[in-house]
Design an enzyme around this catalytic site. Structure first.
Site, PDB file in Angstrom:
ATOM      1  N   GLN A  60       7.201  14.574  36.449  1.00  0.00           N
ATOM      2  CA  GLN A  60       7.760  13.252  36.685  1.00  0.00           C
ATOM      3  C   GLN A  60       7.108  12.639  37.922  1.00  0.00           C
ATOM      4  OE1 GLN A  60      12.154  12.901  36.063  1.00  0.00           O
ATOM      5  NE2 GLN A  60      12.085  15.140  35.911  1.00  0.00           N
ATOM      6  N   CYS A  90      12.201  17.377  19.879  1.00  0.00           N
ATOM      7  CA  CYS A  90      11.939  17.089  21.288  1.00  0.00           C
ATOM      8  C   CYS A  90      11.335  15.697  21.430  1.00  0.00           C
ATOM      9  CB  CYS A  90      10.999  18.134  21.869  1.00  0.00           C
ATOM     10  SG  CYS A  90      10.503  17.771  23.578  1.00  0.00           S
ATOM     11  N   CYS A 126       7.475  15.466  22.337  1.00  0.00           N
ATOM     12  CA  CYS A 126       6.431  15.857  21.388  1.00  0.00           C
ATOM     13  C   CYS A 126       5.870  14.614  20.702  1.00  0.00           C
ATOM     14  CB  CYS A 126       6.993  16.807  20.336  1.00  0.00           C
ATOM     15  SG  CYS A 126       7.329  18.472  20.944  1.00  0.00           S
ATOM     16  N   HIS A 140       4.095  21.854  22.444  1.00  0.00           N
ATOM     17  CA  HIS A 140       5.446  22.007  22.978  1.00  0.00           C
ATOM     18  C   HIS A 140       5.604  23.258  23.824  1.00  0.00           C
ATOM     19  CE1 HIS A 140       9.785  21.405  23.112  1.00  0.00           C
ATOM     20  NE2 HIS A 140       9.952  22.669  22.747  1.00  0.00           N
ATOM     21  N   HIS A 165       5.890  19.032  31.081  1.00  0.00           N
ATOM     22  CA  HIS A 165       5.835  17.671  31.611  1.00  0.00           C
ATOM     23  C   HIS A 165       6.237  17.678  33.078  1.00  0.00           C
ATOM     24  CE1 HIS A 165      10.198  17.952  31.115  1.00  0.00           C
ATOM     25  NE2 HIS A 165      10.329  16.851  31.840  1.00  0.00           N
ATOM     26  N   ASN A 211       9.284  20.112  37.359  1.00  0.00           N
ATOM     27  CA  ASN A 211      10.337  21.115  37.293  1.00  0.00           C
ATOM     28  C   ASN A 211      10.049  21.982  36.078  1.00  0.00           C
ATOM     29  OD1 ASN A 211      11.593  19.786  39.405  1.00  0.00           O
ATOM     30  ND2 ASN A 211      12.962  18.641  38.080  1.00  0.00           N
TER      31      ASN A 211
END
Length: 384
Positions: A207, A81, A84, A152, A205, A192
């Site tokens: 945005q 990922c 990470c 994660h 996470h 999201n």
């Protein structure tokens, strides 16, 4: 609360900022890794290819077009990922964060829908096919990623109040800085969560988009707020909050500084708004007491949402959701705005999603599958 902010640049020129709340970093006893050893080319190159946006003459809406996003990373394995931290001792290759750990980190999106030219200007304007009916411009905004945790498999609801507070500091910092960029009209911080929403990276996470235009939903809200101000002399969002608190039937959570409620005309199967009691335009305007309170109230609200649906044996179903901060716009119309959070989900029952019907997708004529009172009653029940 003390948070240490440390900014650096990635190998391709993108900005990366660490927001630390743990020692030895918060006191300055140590510094996160600031170099990026990846052999990345300059993101602009000798001939920059920038996303554009075109205006729909029928609605006046601006439509960004970013074809480079077609090949962005999609559902990578946990051990690859890019959000990470780098693995200790491993060769640093495609990850976005050079250090082997972080508290909260913000960086420019590698696949942005909005991107200002390298000279920092608002870019060019032209007409599609040379016809003034179709104005076009460089989509000169900015898109950033906010990693909430180095873990994660964490979620925002799992975070401690201290870590949530650090994220609030990061949101406020970025709202302030992005609002200062040339041509920016609106800053939208959002998360999201869940594959059902269309999330391509499951790492916890969010945005932040800095738009060079006022988004369509916000434009409608500003128009309604302006009409309300002209008619009553009051702020529409203030009056909505006061009315919801007076009624009380749809209030699901309240604290010293915040109230969460299901709006009287909620459209999604699950939808909640969270608003401060004091009139503030945006996240930077919150004082320390309001930020501390938010750091406790918001994760609690998300934990309740994660108990909204359960399996046949009573196990909670993590709710896929979109959570976005509505903030006052930059410039004209700012006095009409008032900070509030909207959280909603497309999940209408365990294993069943709300798909937009033809009248909803084609005409924007919404049909709710439930009532706001039922949503509120369930959220009140799971909070007992």
């Amino acid at each position: 609360m003390i948070t240490r902010r440390t900014a650096t640049r990635m190998a391709d020129g993108r900005e990366l900022i660490y927001f630390d709340d743990s020692e030895p970093y918060v006191s300055g006893g140590a510094t996160r890794r600031l170099d990026d050893p990846r052999p990345l080319p300059d993101r602009f190159g000798p001939e920059p290819s920038l996303p554009e946006m075109r205006q729909d003459p029928l609605t006046g809406e601006w439509i960004p077009m970013a074809s480079h996003r077609m090949n962005r990373t999609f559902l990578p394995a946990a051990d690859s990922c890019p959000l990470c931290p780098a693995r200790p001792g491993a060769a640093y290759s495609d990850g976005e964060v050079p250090d082997t750990d972080y508290d909260v980190v913000v960086f420019e999106n590698r696949f942005p829908a909005l991107l200002a030219p390298p000279d920092g200007t608002a870019g060019e304007a032209w007409s599609v096919d040379g016809d003034p009916l179709w104005p076009a411009r460089t989509a000169a905004g900015r898109c950033e990623v906010v990693c909430f945790s180095a873990e994660h498999r964490a979620s925002f609801a799992d975070l401690s109040p201290r870590r949530a507070r650090t994220i609030i500091e990061a949101w406020a910092d970025r709202t302030t800085e992005l609002s200062r960029l040339p041509g920016i009209r609106q800053v939208f911080a959002f998360e999201n969560r869940g594959r059902e929403i269309g999330v391509t990276l499951p790492h916890p996470h969010g945005q932040i988009y800095a738009f060079p235009f006022v988004t369509p939903r916000t434009r409608l809200m500003l128009d309604r707020a302006a009409e309300h101000r002209a008619r009553t002399g009051r702020n529409l969002l203030r009056d909505v909050l006061d009315a919801e608190r007076r009624a009380g039937t749809r209030v699901v959570l309240t604290s010293e500084h915040w109230t969460a409620y299901v709006p009287a005309a909620a459209r999604w199967p699950v939808e909640v708004h969270l608003a401060p009691h004091r009139d503030v335009p945006d996240l930077p305007a919150l004082d320390d007491a309001e930020r501390d309170d938010l750091a406790a109230v918001y994760p609690e609200l998300l934990r309740r949402l994660d108990r909204f649906f359960v399996t046949d044996d009573g196990a909670p179903i993590p709710l896929p959701y979109i959570a976005g901060w509505h903030q006052a716009v930059v410039g004209e119309g700012r006095e009409l705005g008032r900070l509030h959070l909207q959280v909603f989900s497309v999940l209408r029952a365990p294993g069943k999603l709300k798909y937009l019907a033809g009248v909803e997708s084609g005409m924007g004529a919404w049909i709710s599958d439930t009532t706001p009172e039922r949503i509120a009653a369930r959220l009140q029940e799971v909070g007992r």
